[in-house]
Design an enzyme around this catalytic site. Sequence first.
Site, PDB file in Angstrom:
ATOM      1  N   CYS A 141      -0.208   3.903   1.163  1.00 24.49           N
ATOM      2  CA  CYS A 141      -0.300   5.588   2.355  1.00 24.49           C
ATOM      3  C   CYS A 141       0.950   5.833   3.562  1.00 24.49           C
ATOM      4  O   CYS A 141       1.408   6.777   3.573  1.00 24.49           O
ATOM      5  CB  CYS A 141      -1.736   4.907   3.113  1.00 24.49           C
ATOM      6  SG  CYS A 141      -1.077   4.313   3.841  1.00 24.49           S
ATOM      7  N   LYS A 155     -11.883  -4.358   3.441  1.00 26.88           N
ATOM      8  CA  LYS A 155     -11.703  -3.450   4.300  1.00 26.88           C
ATOM      9  C   LYS A 155     -11.934  -2.237   4.547  1.00 26.88           C
ATOM     10  O   LYS A 155     -12.421  -1.641   3.846  1.00 26.88           O
ATOM     11  CB  LYS A 155     -10.019  -3.314   4.078  1.00 26.88           C
ATOM     12  CG  LYS A 155      -8.856  -2.021   4.380  1.00 26.88           C
ATOM     13  CD  LYS A 155      -8.024  -2.041   4.646  1.00 26.88           C
ATOM     14  CE  LYS A 155      -7.024  -0.929   4.939  1.00 26.88           C
ATOM     15  NZ  LYS A 155      -6.304  -0.770   5.005  1.00 26.88           N
ATOM     16  N   GLU A 192     -16.792  -7.939  -2.819  1.00 31.87           N
ATOM     17  CA  GLU A 192     -15.446  -7.288  -2.413  1.00 31.87           C
ATOM     18  C   GLU A 192     -14.585  -8.633  -2.844  1.00 31.87           C
ATOM     19  O   GLU A 192     -13.688  -8.942  -3.044  1.00 31.87           O
ATOM     20  CB  GLU A 192     -15.103  -6.681  -1.299  1.00 31.87           C
ATOM     21  CG  GLU A 192     -15.426  -4.967  -1.971  1.00 31.87           C
ATOM     22  CD  GLU A 192     -14.547  -4.046  -2.710  1.00 31.87           C
ATOM     23  OE1 GLU A 192     -13.142  -5.308  -3.355  1.00 31.87           O
ATOM     24  OE2 GLU A 192     -14.863  -3.000  -3.103  1.00 31.87           O
ATOM     25  N   TYR A 237      -1.343  -7.870  16.785  1.00 29.27           N
ATOM     26  CA  TYR A 237      -0.367  -7.596  17.638  1.00 29.27           C
ATOM     27  C   TYR A 237       0.116  -7.979  19.344  1.00 29.27           C
ATOM     28  O   TYR A 237       1.055  -8.233  19.291  1.00 29.27           O
ATOM     29  CB  TYR A 237      -0.423  -5.658  17.499  1.00 29.27           C
ATOM     30  CG  TYR A 237      -0.008  -4.967  16.312  1.00 29.27           C
ATOM     31  CD1 TYR A 237      -0.252  -4.682  15.966  1.00 29.27           C
ATOM     32  CD2 TYR A 237      -2.383  -5.064  16.235  1.00 29.27           C
ATOM     33  CE1 TYR A 237      -0.204  -3.967  14.900  1.00 29.27           C
ATOM     34  CE2 TYR A 237      -1.955  -3.692  15.091  1.00 29.27           C
ATOM     35  CZ  TYR A 237      -1.372  -3.485  14.594  1.00 29.27           C
ATOM     36  OH  TYR A 237      -1.043  -3.142  12.731  1.00 29.27           O
ATOM     37  N   ARG A 265      -2.220   4.074  12.785  1.00 35.15           N
ATOM     38  CA  ARG A 265      -1.708   5.781  11.770  1.00 35.15           C
ATOM     39  C   ARG A 265      -0.468   6.623  12.476  1.00 35.15           C
ATOM     40  O   ARG A 265       0.181   6.955  11.365  1.00 35.15           O
ATOM     41  CB  ARG A 265      -2.958   6.900  11.019  1.00 35.15           C
ATOM     42  CG  ARG A 265      -3.357   5.199  10.152  1.00 35.15           C
ATOM     43  CD  ARG A 265      -5.245   7.008   9.214  1.00 35.15           C
ATOM     44  NE  ARG A 265      -5.312   5.243   8.560  1.00 35.15           N
ATOM     45  CZ  ARG A 265      -7.038   5.930   8.604  1.00 35.15           C
ATOM     46  NH1 ARG A 265      -7.448   6.655   8.821  1.00 35.15           N
ATOM     47  NH2 ARG A 265      -7.517   5.542   7.457  1.00 35.15           N
ATOM     48  N   LYS A 325     -11.228  -6.817   7.470  1.00 40.49           N
ATOM     49  CA  LYS A 325     -10.312  -5.349   8.518  1.00 40.49           C
ATOM     50  C   LYS A 325     -11.304  -4.455   8.934  1.00 40.49           C
ATOM     51  O   LYS A 325     -11.908  -3.720   7.880  1.00 40.49           O
ATOM     52  CB  LYS A 325      -9.152  -5.262   7.925  1.00 40.49           C
ATOM     53  CG  LYS A 325      -8.240  -4.146   8.419  1.00 40.49           C
ATOM     54  CD  LYS A 325      -7.269  -4.289   7.992  1.00 40.49           C
ATOM     55  CE  LYS A 325      -6.435  -2.627   8.605  1.00 40.49           C
ATOM     56  NZ  LYS A 325      -5.247  -2.476   7.678  1.00 40.49           N
ATOM     57  N   ARG A 378     -10.168   8.234   3.646  1.00 42.42           N
ATOM     58  CA  ARG A 378     -10.303   6.517   2.725  1.00 42.42           C
ATOM     59  C   ARG A 378     -11.802   5.964   2.616  1.00 42.42           C
ATOM     60  O   ARG A 378     -11.900   5.654   2.237  1.00 42.42           O
ATOM     61  CB  ARG A 378      -9.680   6.384   3.411  1.00 42.42           C
ATOM     62  CG  ARG A 378      -7.743   6.823   4.230  1.00 42.42           C
ATOM     63  CD  ARG A 378      -7.333   5.182   3.907  1.00 42.42           C
ATOM     64  NE  ARG A 378      -5.836   5.481   4.833  1.00 42.42           N
ATOM     65  CZ  ARG A 378      -4.562   6.212   5.011  1.00 42.42           C
ATOM     66  NH1 ARG A 378      -4.562   7.237   3.738  1.00 42.42           N
ATOM     67  NH2 ARG A 378      -4.485   5.617   5.751  1.00 42.42           N
ATOM     68  N   SER A 396      -4.967  -2.075  15.025  1.00 39.79           N
ATOM     69  CA  SER A 396      -4.363  -1.290  16.493  1.00 39.79           C
ATOM     70  C   SER A 396      -5.249  -0.493  17.273  1.00 39.79           C
ATOM     71  O   SER A 396      -4.910  -0.377  18.835  1.00 39.79           O
ATOM     72  CB  SER A 396      -3.560   0.119  15.589  1.00 39.79           C
ATOM     73  OG  SER A 396      -4.327   0.592  14.570  1.00 39.79           O
ATOM     74  N   CYS A 433      -3.558   5.941  -0.437  1.00 35.34           N
ATOM     75  CA  CYS A 433      -3.273   4.715  -0.433  1.00 35.34           C
ATOM     76  C   CYS A 433      -2.507   4.483  -2.398  1.00 35.34           C
ATOM     77  O   CYS A 433      -3.176   4.008  -2.689  1.00 35.34           O
ATOM     78  CB  CYS A 433      -4.545   3.792  -0.250  1.00 35.34           C
ATOM     79  SG  CYS A 433      -4.354   3.785   1.669  1.00 35.34           S
ATOM     80  N   CYS A 488       0.699  -1.553   0.035  1.00 28.13           N
ATOM     81  CA  CYS A 488      -0.378  -0.671  -0.483  1.00 28.13           C
ATOM     82  C   CYS A 488       0.993   1.152  -0.048  1.00 28.13           C
ATOM     83  O   CYS A 488       1.578   0.896   0.513  1.00 28.13           O
ATOM     84  CB  CYS A 488      -1.197   0.165   1.260  1.00 28.13           C
ATOM     85  SG  CYS A 488      -1.721   1.189   1.054  1.00 28.13           S
TER      86      CYS A 488
HETATM   87  C1  PBG Z   1      -3.306   1.033   5.425  1.00 29.75           C
HETATM   88  C2  PBG Z   1      -3.216   0.152   6.356  1.00 29.75           C
HETATM   89  C3  PBG Z   1      -3.112   0.173   7.486  1.00 29.75           C
HETATM   90  C4  PBG Z   1      -3.431  -0.715   8.414  1.00 29.75           C
HETATM   91  C5  PBG Z   1      -2.666  -1.952   8.028  1.00 29.75           C
HETATM   92  N1  PBG Z   1      -2.562  -1.620   6.692  1.00 29.75           N
HETATM   93  C6  PBG Z   1      -4.221   1.597   7.763  1.00 29.75           C
HETATM   94  C7  PBG Z   1      -5.604   3.068   6.638  1.00 29.75           C
HETATM   95  O1  PBG Z   1      -5.730   1.640   5.814  1.00 29.75           O
HETATM   96  O2  PBG Z   1      -4.731   3.709   7.560  1.00 29.75           O
HETATM   97  C8  PBG Z   1      -4.579  -0.804  10.226  1.00 29.75           C
HETATM   98  C9  PBG Z   1      -3.624  -1.825  10.644  1.00 29.75           C
HETATM   99  C10 PBG Z   1      -4.192  -1.181  12.166  1.00 29.75           C
HETATM  100  O3  PBG Z   1      -4.674  -0.278  12.651  1.00 29.75           O
HETATM  101  O4  PBG Z   1      -3.790  -1.946  12.826  1.00 29.75           O
HETATM  102  N2  PBG Z   1      -1.535   0.427   4.517  1.00 29.75           N
END
Ligand code: PBG
Length: 338
Positions: A122, A211, A249, A329, A221, A264, A233, A290, A130, A120
């Site tokens: 971003c 996602k 999807e 995590y 982030r 996700k 996004r 996260s 992204c 990605c």
């Molecule tokens: C984007 C990406 C994100 C996460 C994983 N890959 C963030 C987003 O889409 O803003 C989030 C993972 C997390 O919150 O633990 N490359």
Amino acid sequence: MGFPEIRMRRLRRSATMRRMVRETSLRVDDLIYPLFVRAGQGLKKPIPSMTDCFHFSPDRMAEEAAEVAGLGIPAVLLFGLPAHKDEQGSEAWFEDGVVQQAIREIKKCTPDLLVVTDVCLCEYTSTGHCGVIKPALGPEGRSASGLRVGDGKVDNDATLELLAKMALSHAQAGADIVAPSDMMDGRVHAIRQALECNGFDDVAILSYAAKFASAFYGPFRDAAESAPAFGDRKSYQMDSANAREALREIELDIEEGADIVMVKPALSYLDIIRRARDRFDCPIAAYNVSGEYMMLNTAAEAGLLDRDTCMMEVLTSIKRAGADIILTYFAKKAARLL
Ligand code: PBG
């Protein structure tokens, strides 16, 4: 027949009895541990927004990977924080980019540990989006050059080429699995083509297929320095209210060549995981993101919840919903308890 002949409590009488009739078991084999690689040397620095998570420089990755492998966790997922960002995110496909270096370091020391890479832009774009942005229209709907070029939005098709380059460079560095997380249309196909055409037909694709545009990515982030500089996004990530669209999807990504599909975040989307499990026969992954991680940690740090017990309950719920693979995590902590 009913009560008293039927007594559900009989099978809950002892720990051994409960163990025997348990329907879902979490295994170390189910876990993927996400790691953040940052440009630099000798670096292992705590991430302020995420308890027990660190930024590692590529040269410190091998020791961390060895610990993860030693716990029996089968895979790590790598995120990169480059030295410089630009509009295209060009460090994303540098041969000597942070992730590419980290992959080589890990493969040198722990060749059997699977390396999954987040694909990605971003973390690499100066806009924090992204994908690449179409230049905004001038006052008459034309760019400076006179062409009608765009609307300041993320350009889907122009981004595909860059994602394919990024995935290919990860494969060249030795990644086992590439994991596109950008939510552009057609990216699994574009990445699959690039891998096939360059002799990497055995590199798997784990697609972040469903996602959602979620506020639970907040701590990440900060950790990945990838918050969008403007807007949000929502024009590419999914609306959290939609379940049928999530299944479409997933179906499209499988058709385009994804080997594993992901939902996700996990916790607010357990119904999607279940429906995906019932509908599709490929492995289903779920990302315990996260924000989910930090909700539990913060409550535990405040003395309100027991972290280990809640962690196991959460991870088991994701497995019970139908996930085969959980990105979390908590992976090291859970592996130690299992
Ligand atoms: C984007 C990406 C994100 C996460 C994983 N890959 C963030 C987003 O889409 O803003 C989030 C993972 C997390 O919150 O633990 N490359």
